[in-house]
Design a protein around this motif. Structure first.
Motif, short mmCIF file in Angstrom:
data_model
loop_
_atom_site.label_atom_id
_atom_site.label_comp_id
_atom_site.label_asym_id
_atom_site.label_seq_id
_atom_site.Cartn_x
_atom_site.Cartn_y
_atom_site.Cartn_z
N CYS A 142 0.81 -1.22 0.00
CA CYS A 142 0.00 0.00 0.00
C CYS A 142 0.84 1.27 0.00
O CYS A 142 2.06 1.23 0.17
CB CYS A 142 -0.95 -0.03 1.19
SG CYS A 142 -2.08 -1.44 1.11
N MET A 170 -5.37 2.38 1.31
CA MET A 170 -5.65 1.02 0.85
C MET A 170 -6.84 1.08 -0.09
O MET A 170 -7.95 1.43 0.33
CB MET A 170 -5.96 0.12 2.05
CG MET A 170 -4.80 -0.01 3.04
SD MET A 170 -5.30 -0.64 4.66
CE MET A 170 -6.00 0.85 5.40
N SER A 204 -2.87 0.93 -4.36
CA SER A 204 -2.35 -0.29 -3.75
C SER A 204 -1.94 -1.24 -4.88
O SER A 204 -2.54 -1.24 -5.95
CB SER A 204 -3.42 -0.95 -2.88
OG SER A 204 -3.76 -0.12 -1.79
#
Length: 416
Positions: free
Chosen positions: A9, A49, A57
């Motif tokens: 991430c 995320m 991500s």
């Protein structure tokens, strides 16, 4: 296709973030990114995320393939309902925030306004989506949010002369003489007039008013909680109009496990602490105080709902079948919900099947995760972020000697 993919991430080093090991974001990012060398001398503000292009991500071991690209190649992983409604994308963005000093006094536009702002100023407002959001406290988390009620507002104009002197006397008189029976619209109109005049005042007038205010507060024997906060923030944002706006806002401290919903066009500012945050997939922010970034005072003052009163504190509810180990926080927004799983040593539980995709974040401990009906058991640990496809049921167990804590973000099950 029922699958669980590990993600690498992205992190944001905004200047309001906590530094190095003091930051929950730093701790999780270091654990998530493996061998990557991380500079502990930077502020670590946000762990992102999801699929938003400003902080993508990546699928672990895929040589740089983003989660969004992977979903576009395998759209069925979202489930039919999600794919039909949102296309090949996640409608939510999942974050961890570590706040050392306040984020700007801000609001997020509704969809209609977001589209207009993105069209006119694409470099400032980078997408055309709305951004309702929810924050769940990891540590004690301080927030300024919404406007105080009418009675408190009238008391502020009596007790904070620096604000009363800053605006037209007829505005002060209008608020002082409002009767609640006059109706909500009348109160909102008066509040809007007051707030707009404060936020639109010249820098010279604001600096002068703040100088008087800070000098008075420093000599005062007993301070209110908001007065203490303003004195605390003044060295960080000297001469900033946001210090005056703070008096008009609700000052809330969330305990770990408590949450707060912030709808579109709602005024707020995170002040300090660490939190889990989930929102519709957008990065649009209209700012007007406590910031060195671009301020759009006119847009902010026009867009706000001017809703008053203390916000509702979310405490979650137990998810059926989880043996009391999973709490769900379900906001009134269709794009997302968040589950918090807390397992003591050696204890198992199951995340129930949902008809949309999920993101999982491990924040404490170690354990295992396994797809229901499968023998493919995976070891999970702090910093792991997992993407789970739609229609999958996952059983998790904590290590015999370690507590396991997991957050799951997914599409609001009330709307699926």
């Amino acid at each position: 296709m029922e699958r669980v993919e590990r993600l690498i991430c992205s992190v944001k080093n905004y200047d309001w973030g906590k530094f190095g090991p003091n930051s929950e974001v730093y701790r999780l990012y270091v654990a998530n990114c493996g061998d990557l060398v991380v500079d502990s001398n930077k502020p670590y503000a946000e762990l992102w995320m999801g699929t938003h292009g400003s902080g993508s991500s990546y699928i672990e071991g895929s040589e740089g393939k983003t989660l969004k690209n992977w979903i576009e190649e395998h759209p069925y992983v979202l489930g039919d309902n999600v794919l039909d409604k949102y296309g090949c994308d996640l409608p939510f963005l999942f974050k961890v925030l570590s706040v050392a000093k306040p984020l700007s006094i801000q609001a997020h536009p509704c969809k209609e306004l977001a589209k207009k702002l993105h069209f006119r100023y694409p470099n400032v407002y980078t997408d055309g989506n709305h951004k309702p959001e929810m924050a769940l406290a990891i540590t004690e988390f301080e927030v300024l949010c919404g406007f105080v009620g009418l009675k408190d507002l009238q008391n502020i104009l009596d007790s904070v002369p620096e604000i009363s002197q800053l605006v037209d006397s007829d505005v002060v008189d209008r608020i002082a003489n409002i009767d609640p029976k006059d109706g909500e619209d009348e109160v909102k109109a008066a509040l809007r007039q007051l707030f707009t005049q404060i936020m639109s005042a010249s820098d010279y007038v604001i600096v002068k008013a703040l100088s008087q205010l800070i000098d008075r507060l420093r000599k005062k024997d007993e301070l209110t909680s908001i007065e203490k906060l303003v004195l605390r923030l003044e060295p960080q944002y000297p001469g900033d109009v946001g210090l005056l706006a703070a008096f008009l806002m609700n000052y809330v401290t969330l305990k770990p496990g408590e949450g707060l919903c912030l709808g579109e066009n709602e005024l707020h500012a995170y002040v300090s602490g660490d939190c889990i945050e989930c929102m519709a997939t957008s990065d649009n922010v209209v700012r007007a105080g406590l910031t060195s970034k671009h301020r759009d005072v006119n847009t902010l003052c026009q867009m706000l709902t001017y809703k008053q009163g203390h916000p509702e504190i979310l405490r979650g509810f137990n998810v059926e079948g989880s043996n009391g180990c999973i709490k769900r926080y379900c906001p009134p927004f269709e794009e997302f919900e968040v589950d918090h799983c807390d397992l003591s040593e050696g204890r198992p539980t199951t995340f129930p099947t949902v008809s949309g995709p999920s993101l999982f974040l491990v924040t404490r401990g170690t354990g295992t995760i396994i797809t229901a009906g499968s023998s493919d058991e995976k070891i999970i640990k702090v910093g792991d972020v997992l993407f789970a496809t739609a229609g999958i049921a996952l059983s998790v167990s904590s290590n015999e000697t370690r507590q396991l804590e997991i957050y799951r973000a997914g599409i609001n099950s009330m709307f699926l």
